[in-house]
Design a protein around this motif. Structure first.
Motif, mmCIF file in Angstrom:
data_model
loop_
_atom_site.group_PDB
_atom_site.id
_atom_site.type_symbol
_atom_site.label_atom_id
_atom_site.label_comp_id
_atom_site.label_asym_id
_atom_site.label_seq_id
_atom_site.Cartn_x
_atom_site.Cartn_y
_atom_site.Cartn_z
ATOM 1 N N THR A 1 0.822 -1.204 0.000
ATOM 2 C CA THR A 1 0.000 0.000 0.000
ATOM 3 C C THR A 1 0.862 1.262 0.000
ATOM 4 O O THR A 1 1.928 1.308 0.628
ATOM 5 C CB THR A 1 -0.958 -0.004 1.217
ATOM 6 N N ASN A 2 0.373 2.258 -0.742
ATOM 7 C CA ASN A 2 1.015 3.570 -0.824
ATOM 8 C C ASN A 2 2.491 3.456 -1.263
ATOM 9 O O ASN A 2 3.373 4.063 -0.674
ATOM 10 C CB ASN A 2 0.920 4.308 0.520
ATOM 11 N N ARG B 1 -2.847 -1.641 -3.001
ATOM 12 C CA ARG B 1 -3.753 -0.515 -2.833
ATOM 13 C C ARG B 1 -2.990 0.810 -2.860
ATOM 14 O O ARG B 1 -1.921 0.928 -2.252
ATOM 15 C CB ARG B 1 -4.498 -0.662 -1.498
ATOM 16 N N ASP B 2 -3.529 1.786 -3.592
ATOM 17 C CA ASP B 2 -2.970 3.143 -3.620
ATOM 18 C C ASP B 2 -1.511 3.149 -4.039
ATOM 19 O O ASP B 2 -0.672 3.834 -3.440
ATOM 20 C CB ASP B 2 -3.127 3.811 -2.253
#
Length: 222
Positions: free
Chosen positions: A190-191, A219-220
């Motif tokens: 993520t990120n 995600r992201d």
């Protein structure tokens, strides 16, 4: 003699014997400030399941100051799946970037996975991390060659992948294995980002990573 590297220096190709600080707990993660310490985390992945890590600065695995740095002799090859176990830990990039990851194989052995984390498994988490100016060139001579910027291949979390155990369903970030009543967290990225300066060539390629049949939550990320 053990060499832990110097903060801000380019990776020597060696593996550290200790981290810059921390004890690996969620509240006091191991701190990584050199390429040598990053190599320690990756090379001893089997010893650090469920441990927490955090970058303390940008990491340079090679000197990328020259635009054609990857064409020069002496570039340090990063670790592959043939050197390491399964990463089942938690890594917080803390907003920092890893520069200069390098592989260049004229003949790539079968079942080779290449990425900053070659084998991504268990309930591993990587967040807030960037990869830039990476160069991965694998010979596409086999259908078991996987590569990505963050991870090479997602596999073997518990025995789902290696033993072809099926899960009943996924709910959010969890999966449920038949016969188990408690869901298990899926691996999570993520990120994170792998930017346009990265070159990745293999049989199977993903910018962030190549799941290889495993279920991984991304995600992201860009």
């Amino acid at each position: 003699k053990a060499y832990n590297g110097v903060k801000g220096d380019v990776w020597s190709g060696r593996i550290a014997s200790s981290f810059a600080g921390g004890n690996g707990s969620e509240s006091n993660p191991f701190i990584i400030e050199t390429g040598e310490q990053l190599a320690l985390m990756i090379s001893k992945a089997n010893n650090y399941a469920d441990k927490y890590f955090k970058l303390g600065c940008d990491i340079y695995l090679n000197n990328v100051s020259d635009e054609l740095w990857q064409a020069k002799s002496g570039a340090q090859q990063w670790l592959t799946s043939r050197d390491v176990g399964y990463f089942k830990s938690h890594l917080d990039g803390n907003g920092y970037v890893v520069f200069g990851m390098y592989y260049n194989f004229k003949s790539t052995p079968a079942n080779t996975y290449m990425g900053l984390i070659p084998r991504f498994a268990g309930s591993a988490v990587v967040k807030n991390l960037g990869v830039s100016q990476a160069y991965i060139k694998a010979a596409r001579n086999d259908n078991t060659i996987y590569a990505g910027g963050i991870f090479g291949m997602g596999s073997a979390f518990y025995d789902f992948y290696g033993n072809k155990v099926k899960f009943n369903q996924t709910v959010g970030d969890e999966f449920l294995v038949p016969g188990q009543s408690t869901p298990t967290k899926l691996p999570l990225i993520t990120n994170c980002f792998v930017d346009h300066t990265c070159y990745i060539e293999a049989t199977y390629v993903g910018g962030i990573g190549s799941p290889g049949g495993a279920a991984i939550v991304v995600r992201d990320c860009i």
